[in-house]
Motif scaffolding. Structure first.
Motif, PDB file in Angstrom:
ATOM      1  N   PRO A  49       2.838  79.264  44.775  1.00  0.00           N
ATOM      2  CA  PRO A  49       2.048  79.267  43.531  1.00  0.00           C
ATOM      3  C   PRO A  49       2.851  79.665  42.301  1.00  0.00           C
ATOM      4  CG  PRO A  49       1.512  81.185  44.869  1.00  0.00           C
ATOM      5  CD  PRO A  49       2.401  80.329  45.711  1.00  0.00           C
ATOM      6  N   ARG A  50       4.039  80.233  42.496  1.00  0.00           N
ATOM      7  CA  ARG A  50       4.852  80.613  41.334  1.00  0.00           C
ATOM      8  C   ARG A  50       5.235  79.389  40.498  1.00  0.00           C
ATOM      9  NH1 ARG A  50       9.519  83.878  44.311  1.00  0.00           N
ATOM     10  NH2 ARG A  50       9.216  82.098  45.712  1.00  0.00           N
ATOM     11  N   ILE A  51       5.349  78.222  41.155  1.00  0.00           N
ATOM     12  CA  ILE A  51       5.689  76.991  40.429  1.00  0.00           C
ATOM     13  C   ILE A  51       4.628  76.689  39.383  1.00  0.00           C
ATOM     14  CG2 ILE A  51       6.008  74.495  40.675  1.00  0.00           C
ATOM     15  CD1 ILE A  51       7.078  75.028  43.491  1.00  0.00           C
ATOM     16  N   ASP A  52       3.365  76.932  39.737  1.00  0.00           N
ATOM     17  CA  ASP A  52       2.265  76.683  38.798  1.00  0.00           C
ATOM     18  C   ASP A  52       2.105  77.831  37.807  1.00  0.00           C
ATOM     19  OD1 ASP A  52       0.875  74.166  40.031  1.00  0.00           O
ATOM     20  OD2 ASP A  52       1.170  75.506  41.730  1.00  0.00           O
ATOM     21  N   ASP A  96       9.722  88.441  38.514  1.00  0.00           N
ATOM     22  CA  ASP A  96      10.943  88.800  39.248  1.00  0.00           C
ATOM     23  C   ASP A  96      10.791  88.733  40.763  1.00  0.00           C
ATOM     24  OD1 ASP A  96      12.088  89.267  36.793  1.00  0.00           O
ATOM     25  OD2 ASP A  96      11.679  91.434  36.838  1.00  0.00           O
ATOM     26  N   SER A  97       9.623  88.372  41.282  1.00  0.00           N
ATOM     27  CA  SER A  97       9.385  88.398  42.736  1.00  0.00           C
ATOM     28  C   SER A  97      10.349  87.456  43.455  1.00  0.00           C
ATOM     29  CB  SER A  97       7.938  87.984  43.044  1.00  0.00           C
ATOM     30  OG  SER A  97       7.670  86.701  42.542  1.00  0.00           O
ATOM     31  N   ASP A  98      10.781  87.871  44.654  1.00  0.00           N
ATOM     32  CA  ASP A  98      11.792  87.122  45.411  1.00  0.00           C
ATOM     33  C   ASP A  98      11.200  86.134  46.408  1.00  0.00           C
ATOM     34  OD1 ASP A  98      13.896  88.441  44.159  1.00  0.00           O
ATOM     35  OD2 ASP A  98      13.765  90.127  45.540  1.00  0.00           O
ATOM     36  N   SER A  99       9.939  86.282  46.759  1.00  0.00           N
ATOM     37  CA  SER A  99       9.331  85.411  47.755  1.00  0.00           C
ATOM     38  C   SER A  99       7.855  85.242  47.449  1.00  0.00           C
ATOM     39  CB  SER A  99       9.497  86.000  49.163  1.00  0.00           C
ATOM     40  OG  SER A  99       8.723  87.189  49.285  1.00  0.00           O
ATOM     41  N   VAL A 100       7.232  84.307  48.148  1.00  0.00           N
ATOM     42  CA  VAL A 100       5.800  84.074  47.950  1.00  0.00           C
ATOM     43  C   VAL A 100       5.005  85.301  48.336  1.00  0.00           C
ATOM     44  CG1 VAL A 100       3.820  82.682  48.679  1.00  0.00           C
ATOM     45  CG2 VAL A 100       6.030  81.584  48.264  1.00  0.00           C
ATOM     46  N   ASP A 101       5.371  85.924  49.466  1.00  0.00           N
ATOM     47  CA  ASP A 101       4.653  87.138  49.900  1.00  0.00           C
ATOM     48  C   ASP A 101       4.797  88.253  48.877  1.00  0.00           C
ATOM     49  OD1 ASP A 101       3.753  85.904  52.196  1.00  0.00           O
ATOM     50  OD2 ASP A 101       5.404  86.657  53.446  1.00  0.00           O
ATOM     51  N   ASP A 102       6.033  88.427  48.358  1.00  0.00           N
ATOM     52  CA  ASP A 102       6.240  89.461  47.339  1.00  0.00           C
ATOM     53  C   ASP A 102       5.396  89.170  46.101  1.00  0.00           C
ATOM     54  OD1 ASP A 102       8.027  90.785  48.934  1.00  0.00           O
ATOM     55  OD2 ASP A 102       9.822  89.977  47.960  1.00  0.00           O
ATOM     56  N   PHE A 103       5.322  87.891  45.753  1.00  0.00           N
ATOM     57  CA  PHE A 103       4.564  87.504  44.565  1.00  0.00           C
ATOM     58  C   PHE A 103       3.093  87.871  44.730  1.00  0.00           C
ATOM     59  CE2 PHE A 103       2.025  84.221  42.329  1.00  0.00           C
ATOM     60  CZ  PHE A 103       2.343  84.581  41.030  1.00  0.00           C
ATOM     61  N   TYR A 104       2.528  87.558  45.901  1.00  0.00           N
ATOM     62  CA  TYR A 104       1.115  87.901  46.118  1.00  0.00           C
ATOM     63  C   TYR A 104       0.895  89.412  46.043  1.00  0.00           C
ATOM     64  CZ  TYR A 104      -0.600  83.223  47.270  1.00  0.00           C
ATOM     65  OH  TYR A 104      -0.995  81.930  47.195  1.00  0.00           O
ATOM     66  N   GLN A 105       1.861  90.191  46.494  1.00  0.00           N
ATOM     67  CA  GLN A 105       1.731  91.657  46.413  1.00  0.00           C
ATOM     68  C   GLN A 105       1.707  92.134  44.966  1.00  0.00           C
ATOM     69  OE1 GLN A 105       1.064  93.793  48.939  1.00  0.00           O
ATOM     70  NE2 GLN A 105       0.852  91.855  50.093  1.00  0.00           N
ATOM     71  N   THR A 106       2.502  91.436  44.094  1.00  0.00           N
ATOM     72  CA  THR A 106       2.481  91.831  42.673  1.00  0.00           C
ATOM     73  C   THR A 106       1.126  91.523  42.042  1.00  0.00           C
ATOM     74  OG1 THR A 106       3.285  89.719  41.770  1.00  0.00           O
ATOM     75  CG2 THR A 106       4.953  91.294  42.522  1.00  0.00           C
ATOM     76  N   LEU A 107       0.478  90.445  42.496  1.00  0.00           N
ATOM     77  CA  LEU A 107      -0.845  90.125  41.932  1.00  0.00           C
ATOM     78  C   LEU A 107      -1.840  91.246  42.231  1.00  0.00           C
ATOM     79  CD1 LEU A 107      -1.273  86.308  42.736  1.00  0.00           C
ATOM     80  CD2 LEU A 107      -0.320  87.388  40.692  1.00  0.00           C
TER      81      LEU A 107
END
Length: 814
Positions: free
Chosen positions: A669-672, A710-721
């Protein structure tokens, strides 16, 4: 009285011979029949092979002889299962003679033309005897007459010339006194005036039948083979080919010369001279009408009667400034080839007299070059002409039709049709009679050329598209379903026939040049070969199908990097993958140039608005002379879905997850959410508007938290949300306080582009944009105050698939 001839395939087995006997029995109920038969299928080749082995002192001739014996004995046992001793004894005695002949060839290590004629005559003599005896065993009124007692020739062995005065009298005298209803005679074989065994050369069985038909002046000669007449083109190459009902002698000879194997023109000269029609019929399907060859003056309006080809052609070109205005070059060239017994198939020469181009059989090209270079050695040394230029790996395709001269534009239509499929023409020949237009092309393009021309000249104007789809996930599956569902409608209403010739996912790929069965393609794909991006391209290229289209339903960099390869092979590209169009500007322009150069469409409507006609509308505005002043747009269906569903009663993480589950966002989802996807879309619109921008020129103001960026992965990105929920709630609270809606907006104005989250006030066209809808506003010279607006669903598998489908249909309608 009727004269029929049955070829080797027709008498190639006991089963087929029974069909021949059934046909003859039926005919004999109303007329007397003369039936010429060839050797059992494949026997003549085996006889020649055995002779070659024997001549070379190779004992393998015995194995070939054993195969010949086995074939004939098996046929006798199947046709006459009981009381066949006399027939077996006769066949055995003839085979013993054959054995003795081969042993003699083996001993003296020589196979002369005279002995060769005696050797190959065994085929027809045996087949005619077996067929006649079979009919007798079934109480049919039949007998065999050895055509060697009727047809008298000179002693030009392997291709004897007939003495028609004696031969015609022999035939007329014999058949004036016959009592049997059916007379079987062997084709191909004859005897010289000295009583020596001779043969009539290539197509000899047809020649035998034609000689008899002409001598007796019958109403019609029937030639029975394994196909239902002469076809519009080679049915093995073009499945839509069909038999020609009626054709003139000249058309038949042209088609036969250019590869139609049903007829060998020189052999039917006797009936041609007397205007006796020839009827080509199919032994395997006697009820089918076949083809009638005659000089009937009634002509159809169809300008083209057939398309034919000759493979394994080489071009030789003699050229040089010293040829201009100097007589004798052509004479010396043709004499040289004649002395080497090299047949010229095609000739073309420009009016400048600077060069002469000739097509010959590929096997003769080295001999031709050596002999011509020798003859013109002096002129080459003086630089008056160049050493002979040769090209191999070619084929000739030819349009044939008596009526072509009465129709303008046939050659133009032929060449433009080939050109649209990037089939390069190396040479062209057309006589003043306009009965034949020939073109030399690469051998690898023959199948595509025949199918393309057949579609143009013989089929209801239905354009066949061959589609290769990479990426059959959610969107790809929907696309395949839509193609399957709409196929009948497209054929009937738009005259487009879409065949899916290749499919691939990340693991497997499958291909079928005739089109995959879309009712169970998933099961087929699971059993397919290991997927490879380069392998997928090579398969699409090597199948070399007309109107090929590669459809990219991925977001993969490596797939996008292959577009240039596809376009260079004249394979159109339809893409929802935005990477190529938003890559470096030079690569974007390269793909556009390749599309034009190789006449390969490159369409990417779904890059911007899924199924919405945004790019198409923009291109139409520009093509009509309008100029874009600015563009304002909400171009992300996924982001619009997210912000239309996010409020102070929801969690931002939950909404993003929901968008992914419903197919609105990419797997990452970071692409969007980073805005990169929207930046690519406005970049593509800017480029299509004529601006030279790159992705780094697009101002991108992120709305994500810094941790999210700055998140490194999809899982990391979801944790930041989850962790940064307060950040996103603050964005919503600000918009709510200002009585606005959050929309992610792309803007192009005065040559500059930007993307970012904006608070849209009430009354703005973007304010009430619901769900995953997109909207684009074009401000142009013609729409300066009230913009042209395109609005609708901008995300989702169904609408994205429909956008791809629409691009495919655009190609079909072009």
């Amino acid at each position: 009285m009727k004269v029929l001839k049955f070829g080797g395939t027709s008498v190639g087995s006991a089963k087929n011979i029974n069909k021949v006997i059934s046909i003859l029995e039926n005919y004999s109920k109303s007329d007397s029949i003369i039936c010429t038969v060839s050797a059992v299928g494949g026997i003549t080749d085996k006889l020649l092979l055995a002779g070659k082995y024997a001549q070379n002192k190779d004992k393998q001739f015995k194995d070939v002889l054993e195969s010949i014996e086995e074939t004939h004995f098996n046929i006798v046992n199947e046709l006459i299962p009981n009381n066949n001793d006399a027939v077996m004894a006769f066949v055995g005695s003839r085979l013993d003679e054959l054995k003795s002949l081969l042993e003699g060839i083996f001993l003296i290590n020589e196979l002369s033309p005279k002995t060769s004629d005696k050797l190959v005559s065994f085929g027809e003599l045996l087949s005619s005897y077996i067929i006649a005896e079979t009919m007798k065993s079934r109480d049919l009124s039949a007998d065999r007459k050895n055509s060697q007692d009727l047809i008298v020739t000179n002693s030009n062995f392997t291709k004897a010339e007939v003495d028609f005065a004696i031969t015609n009298k022999n035939i007329q005298d014999y058949f004036a006194a016959v009592v049997q209803r059916i007379t079987i005679i062997p084709g191909f074989v004859s005897k010289s005036a000295l009583g020596e065994i001779t043969t009539l050369g290539r197509g000899g069985s047809d020649f035998t039948a034609a000689i008899v038909a002409a001598a007796l002046k019958v109403d019609q000669l029937e030639i029975w083979t394994d196909v239902s007449g002469m076809y519009t083109t080679n049915p093995k190459q073009v499945k839509q080919a069909y038999p020609i009902k009626e054709i003139s002698y000249q058309e038949a000879m042209e088609l036969s010369h250019f590869g139609a194997k049903v007829l060998y023109p020189p052999t039917v000269q006797p009936v041609l001279d007397l205007n006796i029609p020839i009827h080509i019929k199919n032994t395997m399907a006697p009820e089918e009408s076949g083809t009638i060859i005659s000089n009937n003056e009634e002509k159809t309006n169809a300008p083209v009667k057939g398309i034919s080809n000759i493979d394994d052609i080489a071009l030789i070109t003699l050229q040089g400034s010293g040829m201009v205005g100097i007589p004798g070059f052509s004479k010396r060239l043709f004499e040289t080839l004649s002395q080497e017994k090299i047949n010229i198939i095609l000739i073309t020469q420009a009016s400048s007299e600077h060069s002469i181009c000739i097509g010959i059989d590929e096997k003769d090209v080295e001999m031709a070059k050596a002999s011509i270079d020798t003859v013109f050695e002096n002129e080459i040394a003086l630089n008056k002409i160049d050493p002979l230029i040769t090209e191999s790996g070619l084929s000739i395709i030819a349009l044939v039709g008596d009526n072509m001269k009465n129709h303008q534009g046939i050659s133009g239509k032929m060449f433009s049709t080939l050109g649209r499929n990037n089939i390069n023409i190396r040479a062209i020949a057309q006589g003043a009679s306009e009965k034949n237009i020939s073109a030399v092309i690469s051998k690898k393009d023959v199948k595509k050329a025949l199918n393309t021309l057949h579609e143009q000249f013989f089929e209801i104007k239905t354009k066949q598209l061959n589609v290769f789809i990479t990426g059959v996930g959610n969107v790809g599956q929907k696309l395949v379903e839509q193609i399957k569902q709409q196929n009948k409608y497209l054929k009937e209403n738009l005259k487009i026939n879409i065949r899916v010739a290749g499919l691939s996912n990340s693991r497997k790929m499958i291909f079928n040049e005739s089109g995959l069965d879309l009712s169970n393609w998933q099961e087929q794909l699971e059993k397919g070969q290991t997927a490879s991006l380069q392998g997928f391209f090579e398969n699409a290229r090597d199948l070399n199908l007309r109107n090929s289209i590669f459809v990219d339903v991925t977001a993969n960099y490596d797939v996008a990097n292959l577009y240039a390869q596809y376009l260079r092979e004249s394979i159109g590209v339809v893409a929802c993958n935005k990477i190529a169009c938003s890559s470096d500007f030079e690569n974007y322009k390269l793909l556009k140039r390749l599309s034009l150069k190789y006449n390969a469409p490159y369409l990417f409507e779904t890059n911007v608005g899924a199924g919405l006609p945004i790019i198409d509308t923009l291109n139409n505005l520009i093509a009509s002379g309008d100029k874009v002043k600015s563009i304002h747009a909400v171009l992300s269906g996924s982001l619009n879905f997210v912000f239309n569903n996010f409020d102070d009663t929801t969690k931002f993480y939950d909404i993003v997850k929901q968008a992914g589950a419903e197919g609105y966002t990419e797997p990452d989802p970071r692409i969007d959410l980073s805005g990169v996807d929207v930046a690519r879309k406005i970049l593509i619109l800017a480029r299509e508007s004529g601006m030279q921008l790159n992705l780094e020129d697009i101002e991108n103001t992120p709305f994500l938290s810094q941790a999210g960026v700055d998140s490194d992965s999809v899982d990391d990105f979801y944790q930041t949300l989850i962790a940064d929920e307060a950040h996103y709630q603050a964005l919503f609270a600000s918009a709510k306080a200002n009585k606005s809606q959050l929309k992610y907006v792309a803007t192009l104005n005065n040559g500059k582009a930007s993307v970012g989250l904006q608070e849209i006030p009430e009354g703005h066209p973007f304010y009430n944009l619901k769900g995953s809808d997109n909207i684009v506003m074009f401000y142009t010279e013609r729409y300066p105050e009230q913009p042209m607006i395109i609005k609708g669903a901008g995300a989702g598998a169904d609408v994205t698939a429909s956008g791809l489908f629409a691009d495919i249909i655009r190609i079909g309608n072009n």
